[in-house]
Design an enzyme around this catalytic site. Structure first.
Site, short mmCIF file in Angstrom:
data_model
loop_
_atom_site.label_atom_id
_atom_site.label_comp_id
_atom_site.label_asym_id
_atom_site.label_seq_id
_atom_site.Cartn_x
_atom_site.Cartn_y
_atom_site.Cartn_z
N GLY A 90 -0.80 20.98 -12.08
CA GLY A 90 0.46 20.82 -11.35
C GLY A 90 1.65 21.50 -11.99
CG ASN A 130 2.67 26.97 -9.32
OD1 ASN A 130 3.57 27.80 -9.25
ND2 ASN A 130 1.46 27.25 -9.75
NE ARG A 177 -13.22 21.97 5.45
CZ ARG A 177 -12.78 23.10 6.01
NH1 ARG A 177 -11.53 23.46 5.91
NH2 ARG A 177 -13.61 23.89 6.64
NE ARG A 197 -10.94 18.48 0.14
CZ ARG A 197 -12.24 18.24 0.35
NH1 ARG A 197 -13.08 18.31 -0.66
NH2 ARG A 197 -12.71 17.98 1.54
CB ILE A 198 -10.82 25.51 2.59
CG1 ILE A 198 -11.21 26.58 1.55
CG2 ILE A 198 -10.47 26.17 3.93
CD1 ILE A 198 -12.52 27.29 1.85
CG HIS A 254 -4.16 33.94 -4.10
ND1 HIS A 254 -5.28 33.14 -4.13
CD2 HIS A 254 -4.56 35.20 -4.40
CE1 HIS A 254 -6.33 33.90 -4.41
NE2 HIS A 254 -5.92 35.15 -4.58
CD GLU A 271 -8.67 35.03 9.41
OE1 GLU A 271 -8.12 35.46 10.43
OE2 GLU A 271 -9.22 35.76 8.53
CG ASP A 312 -6.72 32.81 -0.66
OD1 ASP A 312 -7.75 32.92 -1.35
OD2 ASP A 312 -5.95 31.84 -0.74
#
Ligand code: GRF
Length: 207
Positions: free
Chosen positions: A18, A20, A71, A97-98, A115, A149, A151
């Protein structure tokens, strides 16, 4: 032109240290960002990011993915908590996680991610080592809006960071991380000042 406004209500998702999140909290506390982190969520009960939230007396929740059958339902719980806190901007900060299409739809162009590479180069994981192994001379970090989608969403800010001959993945990651802590708060500040306009794939910064 900076528009006066109520403080932007920010929700942050973490999975790890964490750092960021820490930079975002700091930028809110100094007034760089006209905003406040009102809730922190994590899929990892041991995430130090939850500790950071506690230290700053920010409401925080560990949401255990094992308690949800898939999910979509797990993400539905995240969205429920975020909406209950009237979050206006969701920041993924080391969140591993996505997120599902339904989550993205709940916050259209209101989810950001950081990213540690210059997208569209090196999407995915372990990208600092991939950059070193590939032999690129420049990598960096990207703040982007999250779409359906991975990234892939419209890019808000990027910062180029040199790759040195004696770098390994860890040394490059450490150099890039310092810049992540600068461009993420900057992107959020621009959002809070209503200075970001998404036009297709492009994000136009006004004023
Ligand atoms: C950072 O490199 C970030 O870009 C990536 O996860 C790493 C750790 O982030 N997504 P943090 O310290 O948990 O914010």
């Amino acid at each position: 032109m900076k528009k006066s406004r109520e403080k932007l209500r920010i929700g942050v998702l973490v999975s790890g240290g964490g750092s960021n999140l820490g930079a975002i909290i700091e930028a809110c506390n100094t007034g760089e960002i006209e905003g406040e982190v009102c809730v922190v969520l994590s899929d990892n009960k041991d995430a130090y990011g939850l500790e950071r939230a506690k230290n700053h007396k920010i409401e925080n929740y560990f949401v255990d993915k094992k308690e949800f059958s898939d999910r979509e339902i797990f993400d539905g719980e995240l969205v429920r908590i975020l909406k209950n806190h009237h979050v206006e901007l969701v920041c993924l900060a080391g969140y591993m996680r996505i997120i599902s299409a339904s989550f993205v739809k709940a916050f259209p162009n209101r989810i950001m991610n950081i990213h540690p590479a210059l997208l569209p180069s090196f999407p995915g994981l372990h990208v600092q080592k991939k950059a070193v192994d590939y032999g690129v001379k420049v990598s960096g970090c990207t703040v982007h809006f999250v779409d359906e989608e991975v990234d892939h969403g419209p890019i808000i800010i990027q910062k180029a960071v040199p790759v040195l001959d004696d770098d390994d993945g860890d040394s490059l990651a450490a150099r890039i991380l310092k810049h992540e802590h600068r461009i993420y708060p900057e992107a959020i500040r621009l959002f809070a000042e209503d200075r970001l306009k998404v036009e297709g794939r492009r994000v136009i910064v006004s004023g």
